[in-house]
Design an enzyme around this catalytic site. Structure first.
Site, short mmCIF file in Angstrom:
data_model
loop_
_atom_site.label_atom_id
_atom_site.label_comp_id
_atom_site.label_asym_id
_atom_site.label_seq_id
_atom_site.Cartn_x
_atom_site.Cartn_y
_atom_site.Cartn_z
N LEU A 156 28.75 62.20 -15.79
CA LEU A 156 28.80 63.66 -15.72
C LEU A 156 29.68 64.03 -14.53
CD1 LEU A 156 25.03 64.61 -16.18
CD2 LEU A 156 26.82 64.73 -17.91
N ASP A 157 30.38 65.16 -14.63
CA ASP A 157 31.17 65.64 -13.49
C ASP A 157 30.25 65.87 -12.29
OD1 ASP A 157 33.38 65.64 -15.12
OD2 ASP A 157 33.35 67.79 -15.50
N LYS A 158 30.83 65.81 -11.12
CA LYS A 158 30.04 65.95 -9.89
C LYS A 158 29.21 67.23 -9.89
CE LYS A 158 30.55 66.18 -4.85
NZ LYS A 158 31.50 66.09 -3.70
#
Length: 375
Positions: A156-158
């Site tokens: 997942l993106d940050k």
């Protein structure tokens, strides 16, 4: 695990392929069990017929099965400063008690093969330049009683929160990797977007590629050279014309796909300044953080049955829904169904994407002029 026995006559080694290694490539087996053996050496052994599986010649890319026997030549002497010289393993620093507790608080599902974490926003999945805090660095805390360290199977993106699947065995990692690459794993995201889409249930089918001049840090719609990308959205609720709460399902796995697609149709995700610019931020008590959350994940289990987990919203997202008068129960009541058949309205989507890109260029030109003007 793989059991080994040595032939003392000539130093040849024999290994029995274990259950956890069923179906993996032969070169991956060496990385797991004989990491000091370089790929160059494995390829040479295969080419010269010294490396065998059940007595037959093989290549490094062949897949092996549980129960097979590997014939492996004796280790070759390593000359220092050569390409074959094994690099010393980088030791991971031990985790503090606070880090262990933090990692274990994220766990929302645990069985012998898998974990599901509820990743908080602001925590990267993997390390990178100037990124020292990440999920991968905390996985030692989640080994529990398993033999090996857990393995990431997607990311997942940050700044995206929510459900993140982690494999606890090599066999599970290979199984889940196939599920994600074959698109049998299903993920449902919740997002707040600026404005309200004119179509309540739509499919965005726009190819995505790396945006030139950003070093691969930013993606964009690229009709000429982009990779195919499809995302479904469904409007859950709307707050007038100001914003909408949408359910999103990615049917491909491109970098920043949902963020790029929603911005391309003129409805950037709230808090996503990277793709929505200044227009992505709302006033009136709505947080400036990213409002994109992996709400639910459903995937087949390697031992049969399935994993189906829901991740609670982070505080800022839940507060924004309350501020806007949205009812969380309505999102969970949306039927978990397959996308509608039929071609997406490509012409409409392309027109919106071009219009959005044009407006963004105008806005950036205005920002540059303001920065260059004297105080």
């Amino acid at each position: 695990m793989s059991d080994a026995k040595n032939d003392t006559r000539d130093g040849v080694r024999q290994f029995n392929v274990g259950y956890d290694d069923d179906g993996i490539r032969l070169d991956r087996w060496f990385k797991r069990h004989l990491p000091e053996t370089s790929f160059t050496t494995v390829a040479k052994w295969a080419r010269t017929g010294q490396l065998r599986v059940d007595g037959s010649r093989v290549t490094p890319g062949d897949r092996i099965k549980a129960g097979q026997t590997l014939r492996v030549p004796p280790p070759e002497p390593v000359i220092e400063d050569t390409p074959d010289a094994p690099r010393p393993k980088r030791e991971r620093p031990p985790l503090s008690e606070d880090q262990i507790a933090y990692a274990r608080e994220m766990v929302i599902h645990k069985d012998l093969q898998a974990l599901v974490l509820n990743k908080p926003p602001g925590l990267a999945t993997q390390g990178g330049t100037k990124t020292s805090e990440h999920v991968d660095g905390l996985l030692d805390a989640l080994q529990y009683d398993a033999e090996g360290r857990p393995k990431l199977v997607h990311r997942l993106d940050k700044d995206t929160s929510g459900a993140l699947l982690v494999a606890r065995t090599s066999r599970a990692a290979a199984f889940f990797a196939k599920a994600f690459s074959g698109r049998t794993a299903r993920k449902v995201y919740w997002a707040l977007v600026v404005g309200v889409p004119s179509i309540d249930d739509g499919m965005v089918d726009l190819p995505i590629g790396k945006q030139p001049g950003t070093g691969g840090e930013k993606m964009h719609v690229d009709e000429e050279n982009g990779q195919a990308a499809r995302s479904r959205y469904r409007v859950v609720e709307r707050a007038g014309n100001r914003c909408a709460w949408v359910e999103l399902q990615p049917f491909t796995g491109r970098t920043h796909q949902l963020r790029v697609h929603m911005a391309a149709i003129g409805h950037p995700i709230v808090g996503d300044g990277k793709y929505g610019g200044a227009a992505a931020f709302l006033t009136g008590g709505v947080s400036r953080k990213m409002h994109l959350h992996s709400r639910r994940i459903r995937v087949d289990h390697p031992d049969g049955g399935s994993i189906d987990e829901t991740a609670d919203l982070p505080t800022h997202f839940a507060e924004s829904l309350a501020t806007l008068g949205f009812d969380i129960a309505k999102g969970d009541a949306m039927p978990f169904e397959e996308p509608k058949k039929g071609p997406p309205p490509k012409a409409v989507l392309k027109q919106r994407a071009k219009a959005h890109a044009k407006s963004m260029r105008k806005e950036h030109r205005g920002e540059r002029r303001r920065r260059g003007s004297p105080d």
